[in-house]
Structure formats: structure tokens, C-alpha cells
Design an enzyme around this catalytic site. Structure first.
Site, short mmCIF file in Angstrom:
data_model
loop_
_atom_site.label_atom_id
_atom_site.label_comp_id
_atom_site.label_asym_id
_atom_site.label_seq_id
_atom_site.Cartn_x
_atom_site.Cartn_y
_atom_site.Cartn_z
N VAL A 19 48.58 32.74 16.12
CA VAL A 19 47.93 31.43 16.15
C VAL A 19 48.16 30.75 17.49
O VAL A 19 47.25 30.13 18.06
CB VAL A 19 48.43 30.56 14.98
CG1 VAL A 19 47.84 29.16 15.07
CG2 VAL A 19 48.05 31.19 13.64
N GLU A 475 64.51 23.94 36.36
CA GLU A 475 64.85 24.74 35.17
C GLU A 475 63.99 26.00 35.03
O GLU A 475 63.68 26.43 33.92
CB GLU A 475 64.75 23.88 33.91
CG GLU A 475 65.65 22.65 33.95
CD GLU A 475 65.60 21.81 32.69
OE1 GLU A 475 65.09 22.30 31.66
OE2 GLU A 475 66.07 20.66 32.73
N GLU A 656 61.04 8.55 25.39
CA GLU A 656 59.60 8.66 25.14
C GLU A 656 59.12 7.28 24.72
O GLU A 656 59.68 6.66 23.84
CB GLU A 656 59.35 9.69 24.03
CG GLU A 656 57.90 9.77 23.59
CD GLU A 656 57.53 8.74 22.55
OE1 GLU A 656 56.41 8.19 22.65
OE2 GLU A 656 58.33 8.45 21.65
N HIS A 685 52.67 15.38 26.71
CA HIS A 685 52.09 16.32 25.76
C HIS A 685 50.56 16.30 25.78
O HIS A 685 49.92 17.01 25.02
CB HIS A 685 52.61 16.04 24.36
CG HIS A 685 54.05 16.41 24.20
ND1 HIS A 685 55.06 15.50 24.33
CD2 HIS A 685 54.66 17.60 23.95
CE1 HIS A 685 56.23 16.10 24.16
NE2 HIS A 685 56.01 17.37 23.93
N CYS A 717 58.96 12.99 28.92
CA CYS A 717 59.67 14.20 28.49
C CYS A 717 59.57 15.22 29.63
O CYS A 717 59.02 14.93 30.69
CB CYS A 717 59.07 14.74 27.19
SG CYS A 717 60.19 15.80 26.24
#
Length: 750
Positions: A19, A475, A656, A685, A717
Site C-alpha cells: 500500500v 541525520e 507542532e 507533512h 517537525c
């Protein structure tokens, strides 16, 4: 007494993440919508067949989703906010989930006390007609494969309301929803459905007694359809609501016997003779095989207490919180693998317990379970040094040497409204290929580190060009903010195929904590030193905090969660000391899952918050006053625990705030939070690049709520899920907005 088996939901991502792959191909324009839907259909039909082959009598169906099951029901009921109504079909659906230019997405937050995120419905007066066609088609397909075993899963109306933002009063909202649910149940009845699972996890919340009249009104109305309703609760006990919940006009009630005190409530108040009990005895949220000598006596006690009432033995909740099949984990040590239980193993446990209760001979199976646990305990001895270190902790180990107010002047000097990011930068295909090649042995450690250092150097150069004040190394060496640390700590194990859904196409592989946690070497110092050597600006050391590592892992069940958190904190404490010794002036210790772990009933909060906050302090209190400690939290509600968040004693918290329409910021302000705050100025997002004016508006809202000297500027974020083509202009606009704000404040940028 009739004993049968049932399920309440199943993993819905595909054994090989089908998915996710289809979704991301669709979003990038490389897959047609029908192919996407066909992939989802194949996954759900495979799931149904797995449960059928396991011998489950009543199989919950209809929970498969393209993004989020709460969004699905919002969509089906036509509860579409006005800003999405000009769109249609999948464009509308995914815009509600992800947003698009000029249309912000629905707010996202945690599903009760899990690490699953749901989209918050917005219920207003103006809605669109309901459309259940996709769900009814799914039920019809399930009936062809499963026959009468297919039991549709529907999100309950009271839980839907509880999770929503309402712009009308509760009575109006109930009046709006009841006809929609009646229509849905009538359609299901016309399909020949003999029972419907109505999931109402909101019933376990501590304040649900205040909603008693609403539940009674709703279920009295739904009962008129005359289709048997199975009321499903999970994640905790019913508490004070138990007596009146038992009186609701439903045919069956499911209770969670892995959390809370539902067995005690049954003993105290009894259980209705005219209802069936769904006994959630298999923990749907951990990955450990049952201990038959512990579970069977509890189940027998339930059976004896009910005096002949029909029982369905089942998992405590949907199995969406565990991976598919532990047998696929070939690289785990066999003593560990043999005591793991993923979704397919939990189906077997459900059937095993049912056979045991009805008196079939399961002696050999019980012996296999006991032998597996004995071998695991021999394989996994305690670490005496960790236990001794915990015993010798002192009060001073949990507090900074100077209070927040006294240490501020010794910390780094920065311009007003300092800018930074949360930590991660885009995980491009090139970066992922680097890690994959290293994992396969195609790159030596030296070659891999050199390649990672190139990525770090490019990110530092970019941040300096953009004009950010406090930099990060990006990162690039980290697949996941928890997995990365667990891989370097003893006591953690990692799966190859243990994926679970966090939201949408965001899947994670939670580590398994199976033994005492020990740090054997520095974990982040090398990359920090590389990054800091490339710039005069401060670079943040980046760590994940102990409670988040714990809450985003599958914890041990033989010792307390608090002891596990303290073990992780000690490992991080050593890392903080090493980063500081390497020259780090700013260290960020992210704790986004602090709120997530909060018990669902208020009376249990103090105990949890006491050890959870202490774990963070244990990890960070070793820092010298001149070292600035940051933390980050996202996608949860802070207002009711703001004093506990302040007790973390971080110098800066980034939050957030963009999707919550500044609600998080207001909660912090109203709570009197006195430390510095990074006001998340745009939604990472969403693929939408915020304009300078949009960010400036968000910053001005921050100034209206907080003193200027408390405010930092950052995205809401990490940026790992975004593309560079989105990240660069967004950060550029963020810096430009900050410059405007500084000019307005008549501050010269240093």
C-alpha cells in the site's frame, strides 16, 4: 455456553508494504487511481484469507484504508469542511489528509495512547451527502470470500464526535449523525449482514460518564434498525461507565482484559445474560507470545464468572499495531524469535485459547510455549552493572546544576527570533541507497562514512547560505529516530519486515526491547564533530529522548516501563556528556511521545508523568549550565500537562503548531510556560511550500502570545519526508519572514 473466536481488525499495509509503494507512486503521478485501489483490494483480501485459514469464526472487515480510517468515515458521512468541497474523489480525500496550495489539511493527532495518527474531523452545519458505496462494495466482496464470518467494522458515532472539532453544539451534531448511521446500518442489513462491530474506544476515557445521555440517545436510535450491534471497546477498562454501558441496546460488548480492571468490574457488577462478551485477552499492542500459565487462568476466571454467557475470544484491539508474521524474521536469534507473536501468531493464540477453554487437548502446545520462554530466559540474562547503576542514583542526578533563569546568560548568544530546523533533512533515494549498500556490505565503513560526510557538508553549506542561526547535520545516517539509537544499544532487537503504520504511507519498524539497555560506545559524536568542523555557527547534537524511545518500541513485559525508561536515560546521559565534551553548545533531546504515553484515565497520570519526566531529566541533567538543551514535541495536546512539560527543564521546546491553528501555542501561553518556544511555523507533512507572508502571519501570532525573547523560529517537525525542492524554498521563506520580523522589532542581525 458458546465459545468462538473473533478479530477486531488486521494490519492493512501489505506484507511487503504494497500500500505504501502504491500510494507514493500515485502521489508522484506514476500510478493510476484504479491500480492504487486494486492494490488495496488485493491486500485486504489476502488479510481476510489469512484469518479464514487460521480458523477465526468472526472476522472483522472493512478497516483497510488509503490513509486513515477516521478520515474514511469522515469522508463517507459527507463531513467535508467547506474548503474541500470544490474538490472531488481522491483529490478531495488526499487534500483533506495532506493539504494543497491554499487549502490546509485536517489537523493530525494521536489515536488515543498509540503511535498511530488520525486526521481530526471538522463537523459543521454545512456538509455533503453521505456515500457508503466503497464500504458496501468492500463488505460484498468479503461476503463472497468469508460468507457469514464477515463482520463489518464501523467507527462508532460517539467516538467520531469525541475526536472531532465541532462548530455546532453536541445535540445538533448528534442529530446530524444519527440519520447517517441509520442509513448505513440499513444498507448493511439489506446486504444480509448479521452483525456489525461498532467501535467506541471513547468509552474508556475517564470523563465519558458526562456523555451518558448522548450514548443512550444514539444507541436507542440505532437499535431501531434491528441489526445486531457488537459494541467494541479497547485500550482500557470502562471504569465508572460500566453499569450503564451494559444497559445499552446492543447484542454484544467487547472488553479489553490486557489493560485496566475490566475483570474486576464484571465481578462487581455482573455481565448481562442477554449479551455476548468479546473477551480481548490477546494483547493486540505488543509482540510477545502469551504466557499460557498466566493467560489461561484469567480466561478461565472470566468464563466461570459469566456462568454460561457466550464468549468470543479475540485480540484486545485491532491487530494494526503489530507486524504481520514473526516467522519472516530469519535474522533474529531463535530464542527471541520463538517468543514473538505478530498478527498471524496472535490468530493462532486466539484459536489455541478457544480450544483450551472448550476442553480440547492443547497440552503439547502449552509445553511448546513454556519451553520457548525457558530458552529465551536462558538466552537473556540480566545485566548487573545496569541494575547497580539504577540503585545508586541520587536526587542530584535528576536536576541541572543551575536553574533555568540562572543559566541563560551563560548560553550561546543568538539574534532575536533565532532560526533552526528540527533535525532531519530529506531522505533522498541517494541517501537510502547509501545505507542499503552499506548494509549489504557493498561499502566499507570508511567508504560509507565518507559518503555520509558529503551529505552533511552539503547540508551545512545550504543552511549557511539560507542564513539559519543554529544548524543541524541532517541525520542522513539515520533511518528512524528511534531505530537509529536502538541499533547501537544492547537490549534492542530489530526486525526486517516488522512494519506498522504510523499514518498514511508513513510506516515504522518499532524496535523490540528484550533485555537490559546498555550504551557500549558513542552513538552520534562522530557526525556531530564532522558537521561542527564545517561551520562557525552552532550545530545541534541530536538525540531521541528516553520515553519516546520506550513508547515507540515494543517494551519488555517482565519489568516496569519506568525501569526501562531509566535504563535508556542512563545511556543517553552518557551520550550527552560525550557530545558536550566534543564541543556541542546545543543538544536537542526529542520527546514527542511524552503525551502519547499518558494513561487514558486522569487518576493514573501522576504516576506516569513522575517517572516519564524524571527519565528525561536523568538523561539531560548532566549537561553544564552553558549547554542549551532543546526538546521537540508534536501532534498531541499539551495544555493539560504543561506544568509537567516545564518540569522537563529544557531550555527550548519546539512544537507542532501549524495544523492545530495555533491551539498548541495558546495552550502553552495559557499554562504560563516560561522557557523558550520554537513555534512550528509551517506544516512539514504537506508538500505545499508556505509563503513568506503565511509564515510571517504565524510568527506574529507567536508574538501576540509569547514574550519576544522566548520565541524561536522553526518548521513544525523534521524534514526527512519532504523533497529538497520543497524544503529549500520553505526554509528560505522562513528566514525571510524572520528578517522582516527582526526589522519590525528594530533589531540588527548579528
Amino acid at each position: 455456553m458458546q465459545i468462538q473466536t473473533a478479530t477486531l481488525g488486521y494490519p492493512r499495509i501489505g506484507k511487503n508494504r504494497e500500500v505504501k509503494k502504491a500510494l507514493e507512486a500515485f502521489w508522484s503521478g506514476n500510478l493510476e487511481s484504479e491500480s492504487l485501489l486494486q492494490t488495496v483490494r488485493k491486500v485486504e483480501e489476502s488479510n481476510w484469507k489469512s484469518q479464514l485459514e487460521a480458523g477465526i469464526d468472526h472476522i472483522g472487515i472493512g478497516d483497510t484504508t488509503l490513509y486513515d480510517h477516521v478520515l474514511d468515515w469522515t469522508f463517507r458521512f459527507g463531513l467535508i469542511p467547506e474548503r474541500f468541497q470544490q474538490l472531488s474523489g481522491l483529490e478531495r480525500y488526499f487534500t483533506m489528509a495532506r493539504g494543497k496550495e491554499g487549502i490546509p489539511a485536517l489537523e493530525m493527532t494521536k489515536w488515543f495512547d498509540t503511535n498511530y495518527h488520525y486526521l481530526v474531523p471538522e463537523i459543521a452545519e454545512q456538509t455533503l451527502p453521505s456515500d457508503f458505496s466503497d464500504f458496501l462494495e468492500r463488505v460484498s466482496r468479503a461476503q463472497k470470500i468469508l460468507g457469514k464470518r464477515a463482520i463489518p467494522i464501523v467507527l462508532g458515532p460517539c467516538t467520531l464526535l469525541r475526536l472531532s472539532k465541532l462548530s455546532l453544539n453536541i445535540q445538533q451534531a448528534i442529530s446530524k449523525l444519527i440519520p447517517l448511521y441509520i442509513n448505513l446500518l440499513t444498507e448493511l442489513k439489506n446486504l444480509g449482514v448479521e452483525e456489525v462491530q461498532i467501535h467506541e474506544p471513547a468509552l474508556v476515557l475517564g470523563d465519558t460518564n458526562s456523555c451518558k445521555s448522548h450514548f443512550k440517545t444514539v444507541y436507542q436510535s440505532l437499535s431501531l434498525v434491528e441489526i445486531p450491534l457488537h459494541l467494541v471497546t479497547y485500550f482500557d477498562d470502562l471504569g465508572e461507565t460500566y453499569p450503564w454501558v451494559m444497559e445499552l441496546p446492543v447484542s454484544a460488548i467487547s472488553l479489553d482484559f490486557t489493560r485496566g480492571r475490566n475483570l474486576e468490574l464484571i465481578k462487581t457488577y455482573g455481565f448481562p445474560a442477554n449479551k455476548r462478551l468479546g473477551a480481548g485477552i490477546i494483547d493486540a499492542r505488543n509482540i510477545w507470545q502469551i504466557r499460557s500459565e498466566k493467560v489461561i487462568p484469567i480466561l478461565q476466571e472470566i468464563v466461570e464468572t459469566l456462568h454460561g454467557t457466550s464468549i468470543h475470544i479475540q485480540p484486545s484491539a485491532s491487530l494494526q499495531f503489530v507486524p504481520y508474521d514473526a516467522k519472516r524474521e530469519k535474522r533474529l536469534p531463535s530464542p527471541l524469535r520463538n517468543v514473538l507473536s505478530f498478527a498471524e501468531q496472535k490468530l493462532q493464540e486466539v484459536v489455541f485459547l478457544a480450544r483450551t477453554i472448550i476442553g480440547e487437548n492443547t497440552k503439547i502446545e502449552q509445553e511448546i510455549i513454556e519451553t520457548s520462554w525457558n530458552k529465551f530466559e536462558e538466552f537473556n540474562p540480566a545485566n548487573q552493572s545496569v541494575e547497580e547503576r539504577l540503585k545508586t542514583l541520587k536526587t542530584d542526578d535528576f536536576q541541572r546544576s543551575l536553574s533555568y533563569g540562572l543559566r541563560l546568560d551563560s548560553q550561546i548568544s543568538l539574534p532575536l527570533f533565532p532560526t533552526t530546523t528540527i533535525g532531519s533533512f530529506p531522505q533522498t533515494s541517494e541517501v537510502r541507497q547509501l545505507r542499503m549498500r552499506y548494509k549489504r556490505g557493498e561499502l566499507s565503513q570508511s567508504e560509507y562514512e565518507t559518503a555520509i560526510d558529503v551529505q552533511i557538508a552539503e547540508s551545512i553549506k545550504l543552511q549557511e547560505e539560507l542564513g539559519l542561526d543554529v544548524l543541524v547535520h541532517g541525520e542522513f545516517e539515520r533511518t528512524d529516530m528511534v531505530e537509529f539509537f536502538g541499533q547501537q544499544l544492547s537490549g534492542f532487537a530489530f526486525t526486517e519486515n516488522g512494519w506498522v503504520q504510523s499514518y498514511g504511507s508513513r510506516y515504522v519498524r518499532p524496535p523490540i526491547i528484550y533485555g537490559d539497555v546498555v550504551r557500549t560506545a558513542p552513538m552520534t559524536v562522530r557526525e556531530f564533530k564532522v558537521a561542527q568542523s564545517l561551520t562557525e555557527k552552532p550545530v545541534k547534537g541530536m538525540l531521541t529522548a528516553p520515553v519516546t524511545i520506550l513508547n515507540w518500541s515494543y517494551p519488555r513485559i517482565d519489568i516496569s516501563r519506568s525501569e526501562q525508561a531509566f535504563q535508556i536515560a542512563l545511556a543517553l546521559r552518557d551520550e550527552v556528556a560525550d557530545l558536550e565534551a566534543a564541543g556541542a553548545k546545543v543538544i536537542q533531546v526529542d520527546e514527542p511521545a511524552l503525551r502519547e504515553g499518558l494513561p487514558l484515565k486522569v487518576e493514573r497520570w501522576n504516576e506516569y508523568l513522575s517517572w516519564a519526566v524524571d527519565a528525561f531529566r536523568l538523561a539531560t541533567a548532566i549537561a553544564q549550565p552553558q549547554t542549551q538543551i532543546h526538546t521537540h514535541m508534536c501532534y498531541c495536546e499539551f495544555g493539560d500537562i504543561i506544568k509537567d512539560i516545564e518540569r522537563l527543564d529544557a531550555d527550548v521546546i519546539s512544537i507542532e503548531n501549524s495544523r492545530s491553528n495555533n491551539q498548541t501555542l495558546r495552550e502553552i501561553t495559557e499554562g504560563g510556560y516560561s522557557h523558550q518556544v520554537g513555534n512550528g511555523v509551517y506544516d512539514i507533512h504537506s508538500p505545499v511550500v508556505p509563503t513568506t507572508e503565511q509564515i510571517l502571519q504565524q510568527l506574529r501570532t507567536g508574538i501576540a502570545n509569547l514574550p519576544v525573547k522566548q520565541i524561536w523560529v522553526n518548521p513544525d517537525c523534521g524534514l526527512k519526508t519532504r523533497r529538497w525542492s520543497e524544503v529549500i524554498p520553505a526554509l528560505k521563506n522562513m528566514v525571510e519572514a524572520t528578517k522582516v520580523l527582526r526589522e519590525e522589532a528594530n533589531v540588527t542581525v548579528k
